[in-house]
Enzyme design. Structure first.
Site, PDB file in Angstrom:
ATOM      1  N   LYS A   1      -7.323  -8.678  15.949  1.00 10.10           N
ATOM      2  CA  LYS A   1      -8.359  -9.216  15.590  1.00 10.10           C
ATOM      3  C   LYS A   1      -8.338 -10.604  15.748  1.00 10.10           C
ATOM      4  CE  LYS A   1      -7.922  -9.661  10.517  1.00 10.10           C
ATOM      5  NZ  LYS A   1      -8.583  -9.651   9.268  1.00 10.10           N
TER       6      LYS A   1
ATOM      7  N   PHE B   1      -6.291  -6.388  -1.126  1.00  7.07           N
ATOM      8  CA  PHE B   1      -7.340  -6.456  -0.283  1.00  7.07           C
ATOM      9  C   PHE B   1      -7.522  -7.458   0.724  1.00  7.07           C
ATOM     10  CE2 PHE B   1      -8.008  -3.842  -4.048  1.00  7.07           C
ATOM     11  CZ  PHE B   1      -8.151  -2.578  -3.806  1.00  7.07           C
TER      12      PHE B   1
ATOM     13  N   THR C   1       0.899  -1.236  -0.092  1.00 10.13           N
ATOM     14  CA  THR C   1       0.244  -0.104   0.080  1.00 10.13           C
ATOM     15  C   THR C   1       0.867   1.217  -0.073  1.00 10.13           C
ATOM     16  OG1 THR C   1      -1.537  -1.292   1.438  1.00 10.13           O
ATOM     17  CG2 THR C   1      -1.812   1.172   1.343  1.00 10.13           C
TER      18      THR C   1
ATOM     19  N   GLU D   1      -6.128 -10.505   6.921  1.00 13.53           N
ATOM     20  CA  GLU D   1      -5.350 -11.739   7.767  1.00 13.53           C
ATOM     21  C   GLU D   1      -6.519 -12.691   8.492  1.00 13.53           C
ATOM     22  OE1 GLU D   1      -2.458  -9.737  10.506  1.00 13.53           O
ATOM     23  OE2 GLU D   1      -1.692  -8.463   8.764  1.00 13.53           O
TER      24      GLU D   1
ATOM     25  N   CYS E   1      -2.972  -2.022   8.974  1.00 11.69           N
ATOM     26  CA  CYS E   1      -3.435  -1.472   7.740  1.00 11.69           C
ATOM     27  C   CYS E   1      -4.396  -0.159   8.088  1.00 11.69           C
ATOM     28  CB  CYS E   1      -4.256  -2.457   6.849  1.00 11.69           C
ATOM     29  SG  CYS E   1      -2.888  -3.532   6.201  1.00 11.69           S
TER      30      CYS E   1
ATOM     31  N   GLY F   1      -7.463  -1.589  14.977  1.00  3.49           N
ATOM     32  CA  GLY F   1      -5.843  -1.850  15.058  1.00  3.49           C
ATOM     33  C   GLY F   1      -5.406  -2.422  13.828  1.00  3.49           C
TER      34      GLY F   1
END
Ligand SMILES: NC(=O)c1ccc[n+]([C@@H]2O[C@H](COP(=O)([O-])OP(=O)(O)OC[C@H]3O[C@@H](n4cnc5c(N)ncnc54)[C@H](O)[C@@H]3O)[C@@H](O)[C@H]2O)c1
Length: 442
Positions: free
Chosen positions: A323, A151, A121, A154, A262, A259
């Site tokens: 996450k 896109f 990115t 994870e 990215c 968080g």
């Protein structure tokens, strides 16, 4: 096709494995020797469900190899993917040092025509700048530069790459466009979901996508904060609001905020890019500031519950990754909450199914690391749930109660049923409200 992939992080490894799956010959380049040694043996240096069996098979079948030689990488590939990190620099702008290093290696070692694909990115304008750099450094060689943002998420990264919602190919070069179409064709059997545009537009699509997702999260967090004060039930609000097909239910989960590697950095980078051209991005600034405060609300609730007397309390904390289904702790709200509690002299014991080793690099020995979700509860004054791993969703509440000193839960992701917890006697705090049970913080 012979392809080289620079960077074997979450993105580079998935890109390499997915392209090897479709029969390409892939050489991956990374200066990190430890990482390479693991990958060569078919061991993933990070947690990503479902990836390792494909990694092993493609190595075994000779389609996937690893090296630390940039020269071999450049010479090998007709297409050179760049998937190195672009972390946040000190002033909020993206740090492009790793990317520029790869570009200089490409210029140094290129022996024939190359298609350079930027997967990382990068700020709008980077693709064109890379093209100018290459032209200046090696006017004798034809380079095409494609901006092909990624896109994947994870936790579901390989499937996201193999069955993409869309593929964005930004280039002004017809030859490169055809090669990219060919590479992605196996992933487009069901329907074509490819968007062709110029480099700048492709780069902006990535930032706009992440800024929108961040906006949805900060939006529902703001609504949760208002709900808490006016007595509305945010858990019902989010479901009913999300049922409108114009809005959609995804990314409308109130909690400690976003968080990861990215959303926060891409949002900050976009803000910095806007400001650099004299535009004040008021909406994006608010999205950011809501998110930066969001995790602090949980610490505030803890302080209020205990009337400011935190010294010596024992906290059990579930979830360290930003996450579920990843070991990535970059910008994880969980680590910020753990550190804030440690600063307030709370004894914190943490558990996470995958992220303990990464968290240990940051938290060191300031907290205790448990071997199981129940072990950390022994004698705890409170349970704080920060990452919504599946195994935390339906725990044995009777066992929790029997292990803890107090029946007190702070839920950073609103994953439990307040009525159920109230009936079981827990005092339960969530984003948007609380129910009072047996514990009053005295
Ligand atoms: N992680 C994600 O979910 C995700 C999703 C979409 C896009 N992205 C973007 O993709 C890029 C990579 O992200 P990541 O999470 O994979 O990063 P990462 O930090 O996991 O991996 C980066 C890798 O690049 C390697 N590297 C550094 N310098 C190098 C060099 N000169 N040559 C070759 N390799 C080099 C590092 O050793 C590391 O292994 C970033 O720009 C990120 O914003 C990430």
């Amino acid at each position: 096709m012979r392809i080289s992939v620079f960077g074997t992080g979450y993105v580079g490894t998935v890109v390499a494995v997915a392209l090897a799956e479709t029969g390409n010959d892939i050489l991956c380049i990374d200066p990190d020797k430890n990482r390479l040694n693991m990958l060569k043996k078919g061991i993933l240096p990070f947690y990503e469900p479902g990836l390792s069996e494909h990694l092993e098979r493609n190595i075994r079948e000779g389609r996937l190899a690893f090296t630390d030689s940039a020269e071999d990488g450049v010479r090998n590939g007709k297409v050179l993917f760049i998937a190195v990190g672009t972390p946040q620099g000190k002033d909020g702008s993206s740090d492009l040092c790793a990317l520029e290093e790869v570009v200089r290696s490409i210029a140094k070692y290129a022996n024939d025509e190359k298609v350079v694909v930027i997967k990382s990115t990068v700020p709008v304008g980077t693709g064109s700048r890379v093209k100018r750099m290459l032209k200046e450094l090696r006017p004798d060689i034809q380079f095409s530069v494609v901006s092909n943002p990624e896109f994947m998420k994870e936790g579901t990264a390989l499937m996201d790459f193999i069955k993409p919602a869309r593929v964005v190919i930004g280039t002004r070069d017809e030859h490169a466009k055809r090669i990219m179409e060919e590479l992605y064709e196996p992933f487009m059997r069901v329907s074509k979901r490819t968007f062709f545009c110029d480099n700048e537009t492709a780069e902006m699509i990535k930032y706009a996508s992440n800024a929108f997702l961040a906006t949805k999260i900060s939006f529902i967090n703001e609504i949760a904060n208002i709900c808490e004060n006016v007595g509305a039930d945010v858990n019902c609000v989010r479901l009913a609001v999300g049922a409108d097909p114009r809005i959609g239910p995804q990314f409308l989960f109130p909690g400690v905020g976003f968080g990861g590697s990215c959303l926060p950095k891409d949002l900050i980078s976009l803000i910095s890019q806007a400001k650099a051209v004299g535009y004040e991005p008021g909406l994006l600034d608010s999205v950011r500031s809501i998110n930066e405060k969001q995790w602090t609300h949980l610490v505030k609730k803890i302080k209020e519950h205990f009337k400011g007397k935190l010294v010596g309390l024992k906290a059990a904390l579930w979830g360290l990754s930003f996450k579920p289904e990843t070991d990535d702790v970059r910008e994880s709200p969980s680590l910020k909450i753990a550190s804030a509690l440690v600063e307030n002299k709370v004894k914190v014991s943490v558990f996470d199914p995958a992220a303990i080793e990464n968290a240990r690099k940051i938290l060191g020995d300031t907290v205790n690391y448990g071997k199981s979700m129940y072990e950390v509860l022994e004698g705890a004054d409170m349970l704080i749930v920060v990452t919504e791993w599946l195994e935390f969703r339906h725990p044995d509440f009777e066992r929790i109660k029997s292990l803890m000193k107090r029946s007190l839960i702070f839920d950073g992701r609103n994953i439990y049923d307040k009525e159920e917890l109230k009936n079981k006697g827990f005092t339960y705090y969530f984003y948007g409200g609380s129910v009072s049970g047996e514990d009053h913080g005295d």
